[in-house]
Design an enzyme around this catalytic site. Structure first.
Site, PDB file in Angstrom:
ATOM      1  N   SER A 155      63.961   6.123  66.739  1.00 51.60           N
ATOM      2  CA  SER A 155      64.460   7.445  66.367  1.00 51.60           C
ATOM      3  C   SER A 155      65.386   7.939  67.478  1.00 51.60           C
ATOM      4  O   SER A 155      65.000   7.971  68.652  1.00 51.60           O
ATOM      5  CB  SER A 155      63.294   8.417  66.175  1.00 51.60           C
ATOM      6  N   TYR A 157      62.263  15.515  62.125  1.00 49.09           N
ATOM      7  CA  TYR A 157      61.347  15.097  61.078  1.00 49.09           C
ATOM      8  C   TYR A 157      60.696  13.758  61.434  1.00 49.09           C
ATOM      9  O   TYR A 157      59.505  13.547  61.232  1.00 49.09           O
ATOM     10  CB  TYR A 157      62.075  14.964  59.739  1.00 49.09           C
ATOM     11  N   GLU A 158      61.521  12.845  62.008  1.00 49.11           N
ATOM     12  CA  GLU A 158      60.965  11.573  62.438  1.00 49.11           C
ATOM     13  C   GLU A 158      59.887  11.781  63.508  1.00 49.11           C
ATOM     14  O   GLU A 158      58.839  11.132  63.497  1.00 49.11           O
ATOM     15  CB  GLU A 158      62.081  10.674  62.976  1.00 49.11           C
ATOM     16  N   LEU A 159      60.157  12.690  64.444  1.00 47.73           N
ATOM     17  CA  LEU A 159      59.198  12.969  65.503  1.00 47.73           C
ATOM     18  C   LEU A 159      57.913  13.569  64.927  1.00 47.73           C
ATOM     19  O   LEU A 159      56.795  13.139  65.256  1.00 47.73           O
ATOM     20  CB  LEU A 159      59.807  13.901  66.540  1.00 47.73           C
ATOM     21  N   GLY A 217      55.975  11.012  63.000  1.00 50.99           N
ATOM     22  CA  GLY A 217      55.293  10.094  63.914  1.00 50.99           C
ATOM     23  C   GLY A 217      54.084  10.722  64.565  1.00 50.99           C
ATOM     24  O   GLY A 217      53.056  10.066  64.770  1.00 50.99           O
TER      25      GLY A 217
END
Length: 565
Positions: free
Chosen positions: A389, A463-465, A468
């Site tokens: 990311s 959003y990826e963070l 995750g």
């Protein structure tokens, strides 16, 4: 007739119709039929048949006449219990009078034992018979029945034994398997009710006939070297044989006088005392042991004879222990010197080993993985080793961050160390739902690598963070690795839940210094990645990239992330 002559007649003669127990102490189980009696033949020594018999029970030192009830019945020379109860325990005697002479039979002591409700016998109410395999033997049922035709039943270990109903249980040839606890149960009918009495025998069949067993004290006379003021414990142990012996007595003498018992002496008082007798069982052999404590050896003790005495079977054995002054020697110089050197070096070596393990923890772990070819990825169902990311939508001041994510990171991890990365722009086909694709590929990855910089604030990156973090903290399926590519002065833009990560570590990129494959940056990153066997190529050096000269001052490669959030 004198009372002594009468007593001898009582001991040597028995009833013709029933067996009179002549033991001075008699044990019987509660709830069982039992009787006390004296030999009928004593009546022959009186001419007048108009005799009178009274039974007495001792209470508070006085003899009280026993009155008959439906349970306790006096019939001539018998006192019957239908059945015996715990309250019947006590001392009994019988007085006989023919109108001219009065005779009193010495008293019996009757102990009524409480029945073990979990077993068919009481362990305190059995006899032990030890026999050798290959011989014949018979177990006899004690005859306490009223009639010869009373029903008899045998049990082995509380289970009916082969429907045996005879008064004797015969074994033509004993084998080890015959060992067990046998109970003979006699059923007696009285006034329309059924009563019983039992006799329990523990049969021990030994495989090989042991040598003639002689009770003996273990060890010979000895002298013990000691010092004035020192504490000593003298041990005396005797071998009893293959079963316990109630008649065996083991004790200490000090110059033919008995020592005091340890239970009555204060601990701080310097004296000699004798501990309680203890019984030990080693295999099928029984021993007794008694300790003599000498709390502080005195000069007078050096001249004493400490004698251990064993008395059994009307025989006496002794063992004499003496104390003598020991020769005290200093340690040799070379032994003392070696001990001192080792005592000094050991803490230093321990500290050095701990320091090396802490400082080179990462190198040691990587070496171990390489040596054992450990693989944490086998069989976990994941497709990628890491999802990368990084900043995508916003315009970065330079293309270095993009170059690092798309070229340098996969070139080293995939080509040199065999990892498989998932990079959104490279591996995800366009046209799909971005949110669904991100969630799906993170779920397929073992790690989430976040290339962190001040520009990491796009919607997709956040959003990826967050996705995750949910996988790491809630579902516990993915672990997060943070790479600080550019210095970040303020972490307030990151979610607070990031501080809850178990790893809590950040790997810092140091531009040219981090380019070599064997640099500390790549070692720390591989340490956080799952273990995976690979053919490592450490010759690569990416020094042709222009990464610029801006950046923060160097700091620790891997550190606690909670300290900067």
């Amino acid at each position: 007739m004198s009372p002594m002559i009468f007593f001898l007649i009582f001991i040597i003669e028995s009833a013709t119709e029933k067996l009179c127990p002549l033991r001075p102490i008699i044990d019987v189980l509660e709830g069982e039929y039992f009787f006390l009696c004296y030999p009928e033949s004593m009546q022959e020594h009186t001419q007048d048949k108009a005799n009178k018999i009274n039974w007495y029970k001792e209470n508070a030192g006085k003899q009280h006449l026993i009155k008959e009830t439906h349970r306790i019945v006096s019939k001539m020379n018998f006192l019957e219990f239908w059945p015996a109860e715990l309250s019947d325990s006590g001392n009994y005697s019988v007085a006989y009078s023919n109108g001219k002479q009065n005779f009193t039979v010495p008293k019996w002591t009757l102990n009524v034992l409480e029945r073990d409700k979990s077993s068919c016998f009481n362990k305190n109410h059995l006899t032990t018979e030890i026999k050798n395999a290959g011989t014949g033997h018979s177990l006899k049922c004690s005859d306490l029945s009223v009639n010869q035709n009373d029903s008899i039943r045998w049990y082995k270990d509380c289970k009916i034994y082969e429907n045996e109903t005879e008064r004797e249980l015969d074994f033509k040839t004993l084998v080890v398997e015959h060992s067990g606890i046998y109970t003979c149960k006699i059923l007696i009918s009285h006034e329309g009710k059924m009563y019983h009495s039992t006799n329990t025998i523990k049969l021990v069949v030994e495989e090989d006939a042991p040598e003639a067993v002689a009770l003996e004290i273990v060890g010979l006379d000895e002298e013990i070297a000691t010092e004035i003021g020192k504490e000593e414990v003298l041990n005396c142990t005797a071998f009893l044989g293959y079963y316990t012996r109630e008649d065996a007595s083991l004790y200490w003498l000090i110059n033919q006088t008995f020592p005091e018992k340890c239970t009555g002496i204060p601990e701080n008082e310097p004296s000699i005392c004798e501990e309680e007798l203890k019984t030990l069982q080693l295999g099928n052999k029984f021993y007794v042991t008694r300790l003599l404590q000498i709390k502080k050896v005195t000069n007078e003790d050096m001249h004493h004879n400490f004698t251990c005495v064993l008395q059994a079977d009307e025989r006496t054995q002794i063992k004499i222990v003496k104390l003598k002054k020991g020769n005290t020697q200093d340690l040799p110089v070379h032994i003392f010197t070696t001990g001192m050197v080792l005592a000094v070096l050991f803490p230093c070596v321990s500290v050095a080993v701990v320091f090396v393990c802490v400082m080179f923890r990462v190198d040691l772990v990587l070496f171990y993985r390489s040596l054992c070819r450990r693989d944490d990825t086998a069989g976990d169902g994941k497709e990628y080793d890491a999802f990368v990311s990084y900043l995508k939508d916003c315009v970065s001041p330079s293309e270095e961050e993009r170059e690092f994510a798309l070229n340098i990171l996969p070139m080293v991890l995939e080509e040199n160390f065999g990892y498989k990365l998932c990079i959104f722009e490279r591996d995800v086909c366009p046209g799909g739902a971005v949110v669904d694709d991100i969630h799906s590929f993170i779920d397929k990855s073992r790690r989430l690598i976040i290339i962190l910089s001040q520009n990491y604030i796009s919607d997709r990156a956040m959003y990826e963070l967050k996705s995750g973090l949910h996988k790491a903290l809630v579902e516990k399926k993915t672990k997060i690795i943070l790479i600080e590519y550019m210095p970040v002065s303020d972490y307030n833009f990151l979610p607070e839940s990031l501080s809850l990560l178990p790893s809590k570590r950040v790997v810092k990129w140091k531009k040219d210094k981090s380019l070599p494959v064997n640099s500390r940056f790549w070692k720390n990153l591989r340490y956080l990645m799952p273990a995976k066997p690979s053919k490592i190529n450490t010759k690569g050096h990416y020094n042709t990239l222009d990464l610029g000269s801006e950046g923060a001052q160097p700091w620790t490669e891997v550190h606690d992330f909670s300290a900067v959030i």
